[in-house]
Motif scaffolding. Sequence first.
Motif, mmCIF file in Angstrom:
data_model
loop_
_atom_site.group_PDB
_atom_site.id
_atom_site.type_symbol
_atom_site.label_atom_id
_atom_site.label_comp_id
_atom_site.label_asym_id
_atom_site.label_seq_id
_atom_site.Cartn_x
_atom_site.Cartn_y
_atom_site.Cartn_z
ATOM 1 N N ASN A 23 0.860 -1.193 0.000
ATOM 2 C CA ASN A 23 0.000 0.000 0.000
ATOM 3 C C ASN A 23 0.896 1.242 0.000
ATOM 4 O OD1 ASN A 23 -1.632 2.273 1.415
ATOM 5 N ND2 ASN A 23 -3.192 0.751 0.954
ATOM 6 N N ALA A 24 0.406 2.293 -0.634
ATOM 7 C CA ALA A 24 1.210 3.518 -0.777
ATOM 8 C C ALA A 24 1.655 4.110 0.556
ATOM 9 C CB ALA A 24 0.421 4.553 -1.574
ATOM 10 N N VAL A 25 0.933 3.800 1.641
ATOM 11 C CA VAL A 25 1.325 4.391 2.934
ATOM 12 C C VAL A 25 2.266 3.490 3.741
ATOM 13 C CG1 VAL A 25 -0.746 5.803 3.234
ATOM 14 C CG2 VAL A 25 -0.694 3.485 4.185
ATOM 15 N N GLU A 26 2.614 2.333 3.176
ATOM 16 C CA GLU A 26 3.393 1.353 3.945
ATOM 17 C C GLU A 26 4.639 1.967 4.592
ATOM 18 O OE1 GLU A 26 4.565 -2.136 1.758
ATOM 19 O OE2 GLU A 26 5.585 -3.014 3.491
ATOM 20 N N ASP A 27 5.415 2.701 3.817
ATOM 21 C CA ASP A 27 6.654 3.273 4.362
ATOM 22 C C ASP A 27 6.373 4.279 5.470
ATOM 23 O OD1 ASP A 27 8.102 1.713 2.685
ATOM 24 O OD2 ASP A 27 8.518 3.294 1.195
ATOM 25 N N ARG A 28 5.359 5.116 5.248
ATOM 26 C CA ARG A 28 5.022 6.124 6.254
ATOM 27 C C ARG A 28 4.541 5.460 7.544
ATOM 28 N NH1 ARG A 28 2.815 8.573 1.754
ATOM 29 N NH2 ARG A 28 0.623 8.587 2.329
ATOM 30 N N LEU A 29 3.769 4.388 7.374
ATOM 31 C CA LEU A 29 3.251 3.689 8.549
ATOM 32 C C LEU A 29 4.395 3.038 9.330
ATOM 33 C CD1 LEU A 29 0.413 3.068 9.771
ATOM 34 C CD2 LEU A 29 0.564 0.835 8.687
ATOM 35 N N LYS A 30 5.322 2.425 8.600
ATOM 36 C CA LYS A 30 6.464 1.759 9.254
ATOM 37 C C LYS A 30 7.328 2.773 9.997
ATOM 38 C CE LYS A 30 7.372 -2.549 6.827
ATOM 39 N NZ LYS A 30 8.064 -3.165 5.685
ATOM 40 N N LYS A 31 7.501 3.945 9.376
ATOM 41 C CA LYS A 31 8.298 4.997 9.996
ATOM 42 C C LYS A 31 7.665 5.448 11.318
ATOM 43 C CE LYS A 31 9.983 9.201 8.481
ATOM 44 N NZ LYS A 31 9.896 10.255 7.448
ATOM 45 N N ALA A 32 6.339 5.506 11.307
ATOM 46 C CA ALA A 32 5.614 5.976 12.494
ATOM 47 C C ALA A 32 5.703 4.975 13.645
ATOM 48 C CB ALA A 32 4.148 6.224 12.145
ATOM 49 N N MET A 33 6.008 3.710 13.303
ATOM 50 C CA MET A 33 6.038 2.674 14.338
ATOM 51 C C MET A 33 7.104 2.921 15.401
ATOM 52 S SD MET A 33 5.311 -0.788 12.198
ATOM 53 C CE MET A 33 3.856 -0.970 11.175
ATOM 54 N N GLY A 34 8.034 3.826 15.119
ATOM 55 C CA GLY A 34 9.028 4.179 16.118
ATOM 56 C C GLY A 34 8.394 4.803 17.352
ATOM 57 N N THR A 35 7.317 5.573 17.127
ATOM 58 C CA THR A 35 6.685 6.281 18.242
ATOM 59 C C THR A 35 5.251 5.829 18.514
ATOM 60 O OG1 THR A 35 6.156 8.015 16.653
ATOM 61 C CG2 THR A 35 8.044 8.416 18.101
ATOM 62 N N LEU A 36 4.598 5.280 17.486
ATOM 63 C CA LEU A 36 3.202 4.867 17.641
ATOM 64 C C LEU A 36 3.083 3.352 17.464
ATOM 65 C CD1 LEU A 36 1.700 7.615 15.355
ATOM 66 C CD2 LEU A 36 0.791 7.207 17.627
ATOM 67 N N LYS A 37 2.304 2.731 18.315
ATOM 68 C CA LYS A 37 2.007 1.308 18.097
ATOM 69 C C LYS A 37 0.883 1.213 17.079
ATOM 70 C CE LYS A 37 3.185 -0.031 22.765
ATOM 71 N NZ LYS A 37 2.580 -0.159 24.076
ATOM 72 N N VAL A 38 0.985 0.273 16.180
ATOM 73 C CA VAL A 38 -0.044 0.155 15.146
ATOM 74 C C VAL A 38 -0.772 -1.183 15.274
ATOM 75 C CG1 VAL A 38 -0.538 0.187 12.672
ATOM 76 C CG2 VAL A 38 1.296 1.632 13.595
ATOM 77 N N TYR A 39 -2.088 -1.101 15.385
ATOM 78 C CA TYR A 39 -2.943 -2.281 15.485
ATOM 79 C C TYR A 39 -3.932 -2.283 14.320
ATOM 80 C CZ TYR A 39 -1.321 -2.256 20.354
ATOM 81 O OH TYR A 39 -0.554 -2.271 21.489
#
Lengths: 130, 120, 98
Positions: free
Chosen positions: C41-57
């Motif tokens: 998905n086009a947001v994959e990289d942005r989402l992965k980058k955010a995982m440093g500070t945000l937990k993603v469920y």
Amino acid sequence: MILSILVNEGPYTHQASDSAYQFAAAALAKGHEIFRVFFYHDGVNNGTRLTTPPQDDRNIVSRWSKLGEEHKLDLVVCVAAAQRRGIVDEGEARRNGKDATNLAPGFRISGLGQLIEAGIQSDRTVTFGD
Amino acid sequence: MTTKKFMIVNRKAPYGTVYALESLEVVLIGAAFEQDVSLAFMDDGVYQLKKGHQTKGIGMKAFEKTYGALEDYDVTKLYVDQESMAARGLTPEDLCVPVEMMPRADLGKLMEDQDVVLSF
Amino acid sequence: MLHIVNKSPLERPSLDTVLQAGADGAILLIEDGVYAATRGNAVEDRLKKAMGTLKVYALGPDLDARGVADRLTEGVTVVGYDGFVDLVAEYKTNQSWL
């Protein structure tokens, strides 16, 4: 924990009401208390007993009524939103000269203040909408 | 009565859908319950505050004036997301009421500080 | 705080707005929001980058319903409705980015 739920969309078009129901059922199963489910915007359409979905589909309205009955839930339909969209109980029918009512069992019609009160009285308020 | 911090987050443009109008009703009721009510405008929600609504042609009631009247209800905290404004070519002069412009990250922090966030 | 996102990231900017506004806490992807948690998905990289500070469920039943459970982005935790309830209880404030 005391939770309240806000449902902003009607049944069948958006998943919001389904998600809210699944969330409510899971919360109750975990022993949480639900102070109120408040239906606003098109969400008031969750409160019409006149829906007749096909037999192989879920009945979103009666599902709310049943969950409400089992757990003594306070299912509140916003009066201003309900009047705009034709959700009517006996009191509203009398006041506004309507020839029918359609509010489903277990629901009641009340003011928007009930939403604010739910926010005040609950530890968490969760919104489902579009 | 307990006072809680309520933030009403508006992220949708007016008239295309009813959310902006019905969200204002929540704001007014929250104020009537003497709660600590603030409003945030983000994404297309900033269009709600664009001044000069002329709704005669679409046959709908304009509610721009309600934003101006919020002060009478002691609702004075109106936060607007800077990035959303910039992305839409809007400046504070384009808006119908005075607001506090806030960088997105700061607005996010302000949200964390709320008791109840209602999003429309 | 808990950020609940129910929109596909390619339909509305909700997720991107959260990624820029959310300092810490968690994002829960539900309904069409779960598409954001799929590989490619086009947001994959942005989402992965955010995982440093945000937990993603991401909500499992919504992934399953859409046939994308096998495309889950690495680092995303799948929860059921019971996990959804736990997340709401865990964070003092939640917001649904409708």
